[in-house]
Scaffold this active site. Structure first.
Site, PDB file in Angstrom:
ATOM      1  N   ASP A   8       0.810  -1.050  -0.035  1.00 41.41           N
ATOM      2  CA  ASP A   8      -0.042   0.059  -0.030  1.00 41.41           C
ATOM      3  C   ASP A   8       0.894   1.307   0.008  1.00 41.41           C
ATOM      4  OD1 ASP A   8      -1.761   1.962   0.507  1.00 41.41           O
ATOM      5  OD2 ASP A   8      -2.353   1.561   2.537  1.00 41.41           O
ATOM      6  N   LYS A  71       2.637  11.220  -3.408  1.00 42.41           N
ATOM      7  CA  LYS A  71       1.741  10.514  -4.277  1.00 42.41           C
ATOM      8  C   LYS A  71       0.947  11.901  -5.098  1.00 42.41           C
ATOM      9  CE  LYS A  71      -1.730   6.968  -3.619  1.00 42.41           C
ATOM     10  NZ  LYS A  71      -2.302   6.071  -2.514  1.00 42.41           N
ATOM     11  N   GLU A 169      -7.300   0.538  -4.773  1.00 46.92           N
ATOM     12  CA  GLU A 169      -7.185   0.554  -2.911  1.00 46.92           C
ATOM     13  C   GLU A 169      -8.705   0.046  -2.548  1.00 46.92           C
ATOM     14  OE1 GLU A 169      -5.976   4.396  -2.002  1.00 46.92           O
ATOM     15  OE2 GLU A 169      -4.011   3.995  -2.786  1.00 46.92           O
ATOM     16  N   ASP A 191     -12.802   5.790   2.876  1.00 46.12           N
ATOM     17  CA  ASP A 191     -11.473   5.803   3.048  1.00 46.12           C
ATOM     18  C   ASP A 191     -10.992   7.096   3.379  1.00 46.12           C
ATOM     19  OD1 ASP A 191      -8.575   5.748   3.126  1.00 46.12           O
ATOM     20  OD2 ASP A 191      -8.437   5.005   1.424  1.00 46.12           O
TER      21      ASP A 191
HETATM   22  P1  ADP Z   1      -2.826   7.695   4.183  1.00 49.50           P
HETATM   23  O1  ADP Z   1      -4.015   6.725   3.565  1.00 49.50           O
HETATM   24  O2  ADP Z   1      -3.274   8.958   3.779  1.00 49.50           O
HETATM   25  O3  ADP Z   1      -1.660   7.318   3.933  1.00 49.50           O
HETATM   26  P2  ADP Z   1      -3.510   6.718   6.670  1.00 49.50           P
HETATM   27  O4  ADP Z   1      -4.434   5.685   6.425  1.00 49.50           O
HETATM   28  O5  ADP Z   1      -2.522   6.020   7.434  1.00 49.50           O
HETATM   29  O6  ADP Z   1      -3.210   7.615   5.814  1.00 49.50           O
HETATM   30  O7  ADP Z   1      -4.000   7.508   7.945  1.00 49.50           O
HETATM   31  C1  ADP Z   1      -3.226   8.592   8.792  1.00 49.50           C
HETATM   32  C2  ADP Z   1      -4.017   9.419   9.438  1.00 49.50           C
HETATM   33  O8  ADP Z   1      -4.792   8.631  10.583  1.00 49.50           O
HETATM   34  C3  ADP Z   1      -3.393  10.411  10.319  1.00 49.50           C
HETATM   35  O9  ADP Z   1      -3.937  11.802  10.318  1.00 49.50           O
HETATM   36  C4  ADP Z   1      -3.512   9.866  11.761  1.00 49.50           C
HETATM   37  O10 ADP Z   1      -3.456  10.718  12.801  1.00 49.50           O
HETATM   38  C5  ADP Z   1      -4.790   9.061  11.733  1.00 49.50           C
HETATM   39  N1  ADP Z   1      -5.036   8.381  12.854  1.00 49.50           N
HETATM   40  C6  ADP Z   1      -4.115   7.043  13.192  1.00 49.50           C
HETATM   41  N2  ADP Z   1      -4.695   6.538  14.224  1.00 49.50           N
HETATM   42  C7  ADP Z   1      -5.655   7.180  14.715  1.00 49.50           C
HETATM   43  C8  ADP Z   1      -6.602   6.833  15.821  1.00 49.50           C
HETATM   44  N3  ADP Z   1      -6.323   5.866  16.504  1.00 49.50           N
HETATM   45  N4  ADP Z   1      -7.467   7.683  16.052  1.00 49.50           N
HETATM   46  C9  ADP Z   1      -7.659   9.019  14.978  1.00 49.50           C
HETATM   47  N5  ADP Z   1      -7.033   9.026  14.177  1.00 49.50           N
HETATM   48  C10 ADP Z   1      -5.965   8.317  13.915  1.00 49.50           C
HETATM   49 MG    MG Z   2      -4.494   4.959   2.533  1.00 52.91          MG
END
Ligand code: ADP
Ligand code: MG
Length: 617
Positions: A8, A71, A169, A191
């Site tokens: 991913d 990205k 995705e 998402d």
């Molecule tokens: P992307 O798909 O953009 O790479 P992610 O799916 O990894 O991103 O999500 C990252 C976001 O999720 C960040 O803003 C992070 O603060 C938030 N995040 C991660 N864990 C938690 C949680 N337990 N509660 C709220 N927000 C969270």
């Molecule tokens: Mg993602």
């Protein structure tokens, strides 16, 4: 059977997963320190290239050398990303078709930056299995166009990975939940990540996935939650401590370090509030310490408008798919921000059913990529995955008008064929211009490729029959062929969608990445040691300033000596010495740290009591 990994490649974080054949289930692969998420950040420092957490720590210190959110730039031209520039602090310049990024005195392309992330994940997998890994399935958003997919594939090649399949995705997330086993069903994949929001509506039928509609907001995510909470905290600090702030002439909003601390504290509090009803926050500002308690209700009030903003695109996607909320059979949550209870509630209300959420929403896309990899390697389930073209594809015809061959939302793989002819007498060359988009005029669409069909026998205008074929394969990549039919000796040409990187460019980038690789490991370890030392130095200095009353002169002297030695070691290149001195400082401050922890706990209890008293009065 060679192993295929699933990746991913995210805007904020990236992950790698594989299918454990013994149990037939996908698993994510952690790094040596047990961390699963690799921040998609790359820093081009004079000492070498850093990636992940190490690069993320350079975001403030080496802002000009550190690249994130790449990205958003993959496979895109300067024109495509003009609106994006205001969000990105690093310098972006127009390149040959694609944008180039200036970072740390170099100029790099987005696929090269993504390749650094992919290589780190490949290395991680190779360490885990103790064998070379050469093949990967990589996921992309469902709305990615040809150029963006091709750029992703190139990034893989530069990293030494053959990208055997590109998967959407939302499709990957559905696979992770085993929804391919539904005989028939409609799945909504919601998402919400760090900086982007995507909603996709898929149809599953006998193991076949079809994207019915996609929508979203490319600038909405958990980072915005952090920002509103941070601004709220800023106001609160200013209101409660205005006298101290005025006294020492500090303008918090202008103080980068203070704002950075505030942002980190806000994100940490947000994450705790996903599982706790209330949480304490303690922020030392040198002259004073800011303490407060934040409740789930506080944060929900702040982020409600942002959560509401995701619902509009959901309704539009439903409308595009010709469905009402009751038409959705399954809802899947993806992205770290869907751990926020308010988000879950609103999604459940909109779709009127509880969403699938037992898998970790940050891992679910990587897990699905691994499932797809397992299928391709022949290990598990037999299945065909279908997606749709996000935008219409066509060629420019007389007067600059677009002739559409494949309409938007057509299920892929697909092909289309159409006949064209010449517009001038005796014309022997036809200029073919392949475009993508929903606009009438080619100049308003995205230019994908240009090529010439030569060697047509001279004939009056309108006589030659030129057959144009568009073929989109299962990865969503387009092939265009043109053939003159009337003359026996037909000429034909095949194009791969180009976006500026030539075959030679990619080859050179592959070579470069090997040259950097070795030096990079050594420098990375040294930089990690220095970063660790910096963190310890900052904390200890702050502790000494804040908690003077908790130490005696002898202890203070011991700490100061250890600190001075660490500072000296940190200035040099001896990694082992830096690590040794860091350990010594940690040891010298053990007692003080404990004392401070006790004091902080007492502080939290006292301030809670004060709040309760205020509430009840
Ligand atoms: P992307 O798909 O953009 O790479 P992610 O799916 O990894 O991103 O999500 C990252 C976001 O999720 C960040 O803003 C992070 O603060 C938030 N995040 C991660 N864990 C938690 C949680 N337990 N509660 C709220 N927000 C969270
Ligand atoms: Mg993602």
């Amino acid at each position: 059977m060679p192993r295929i990994i699933g990746i991913d490649l995210g805007t904020t974080n990236s992950l790698v997963a594989y299918v454990d054949e013994k149990i037939g289930l996908p698993r994510v692969i952690p790094d040596e320190r047990g961390r699963v998420l690799l921040p998609s950040v790359v820093s081009f420092t004079p000492e070498g290239i850093l990636v992940g957490e190490d690069a993320r720590r350079q975001l403030v210190r080496r802002a000009d050398a550190t690249v994130y959110s790449v990205k958003r730039l993959m496979g895109r031209s300067y024109d495509d990303v003009k609106d994006e520039l205001k969000y990105l602090p690093f310098t972006i310049v127009p390149g040959d078709g694609i944008v180039r990024i200036q970072a740390g005195g170099r100029e790099v392309t987005p696929p090269e930056v993504s390749a650094v992330v992919l290589r780190a994940l490949k290395d991680r997998a190779e360490r885990a299995f103790d064998e070379p890994i050469e093949k990967a399935v990589v996921t992309v958003p469902a709305y990615f166009n040809d150029s963006q997919r091709q750029a992703t594939r190139d990034a893989g090649r530069i990293a030494g990975l053959d990208v055997v399949r590109i998967v959407n995705e939302p499709t990957a997330a559905s696979l992770a939940y085993g929804l391919d086993r539904l005989e028939h069903g409609i799945v909504a994949v919601y998402d919400l990540g760090g900086g982007t929001f995507d909603i996709s509506i898929l149809r599953v039928q006998e193991g076949i996935f079809e994207v019915l509609a996609t929508n979203g907001d490319t600038h909405l995510g958990g980072d915005d939650f952090d920002r509103v909470l941070m601004l709220w905290l800023l106001e609160d600090v200013q209101a409660r401590h205005h006298r101290e702030l005025e006294g020492c002439g500090i303008n918090l909003a202008r103080d980068n370090d203070a704002m950075q601390e505030l942002r980190l504290a806000a994100e940490a509090a947000k994450i705790r509030l996903s599982t706790e009803e209330r949480t304490g926050l303690t922020l030392p500002f040198g002259e004073f310490t800011y303490r407060r308690e934040i409740t789930r209700a506080d944060i929900e009030r702040l982020i409600e408008p942002l959560v509401q903003k995701t619902l509009g695109p959901c309704r539009m996607a439903l409308k595009d798919a010709g469905l009402g909320p009751d038409g959705i059979d399954e809802v899947v949550l993806v992205g770290g921000s869907t751990r926020v209870p308010l988000v879950r509630r609103r999604v459940q209300e909109l779709f009127r059913k509880p969403p699938h959420s037992h898998l970790n929403p940050e891992e679910v896309v990587a897990l699905g990529a691994a499932v797809q990899a397992g299928i391709l390697a022949g290990g598990i389930r037999d299945m065909l995955l279908l997606d749709v073209t996000p935008l219409s594809l066509g060629i420019e015809t007389l007067g600059g008008i677009v002739g559409v061959l494949i309409a938007r939302n057509t299920t892929i793989p697909t092909s289309a064929r159409e006949l064209f002819t010449t517009s001038a007498d005796g014309q022997t060359v036809v200029d073919m211009h392949v475009v993508q988009g929903e606009r009438e005029l080619a100049k308003d669409c995205r230019s994908l490729a240009r090529f010439e069909l030569r060697g047509i026998d001279p004939m009056p205008a309108g006589m030659p029959k030129i057959e144009v074929t568009f073929l989109i394969d299962a990865d969503g990549l387009l092939q265009v062929t043109a053939k003159e039919l009337r003359t026996g000796k037909a000429a034909s040409i095949v194009v791969k969608p180009t976006y500026g990187l030539t075959e030679a460019d990619v080859e050179r980038m592959i070579e470069d990445s090997f040259t950097y690789a070795e030096a990079d490991v050594e420098t990375r370890l040294t930089i990690e040691a220095r970063n660790e030392a910096d963190t310890v130095i900052t904390h200890v200095r702050r502790a000494l300033a804040q908690a003077a009353h908790l130490t005696d002169a002898a202890e203070r002297a011991r700490i100061e000596t250890a600190l001075a030695e660490l500072l000296r070691a940190r200035g040099g290149d001896d990694r082992d010495l830096i690590i040794e001195k860091t350990t010594e400082v940690n040891r010298a401050t053990e007692r003080l740290a404990e004392a401070m922890m006790d004091a902080a706990l007492r502080g939290a209890i006292e301030s809670r009591r004060a709040d309760e008293i205020m509430e009840s009065s």
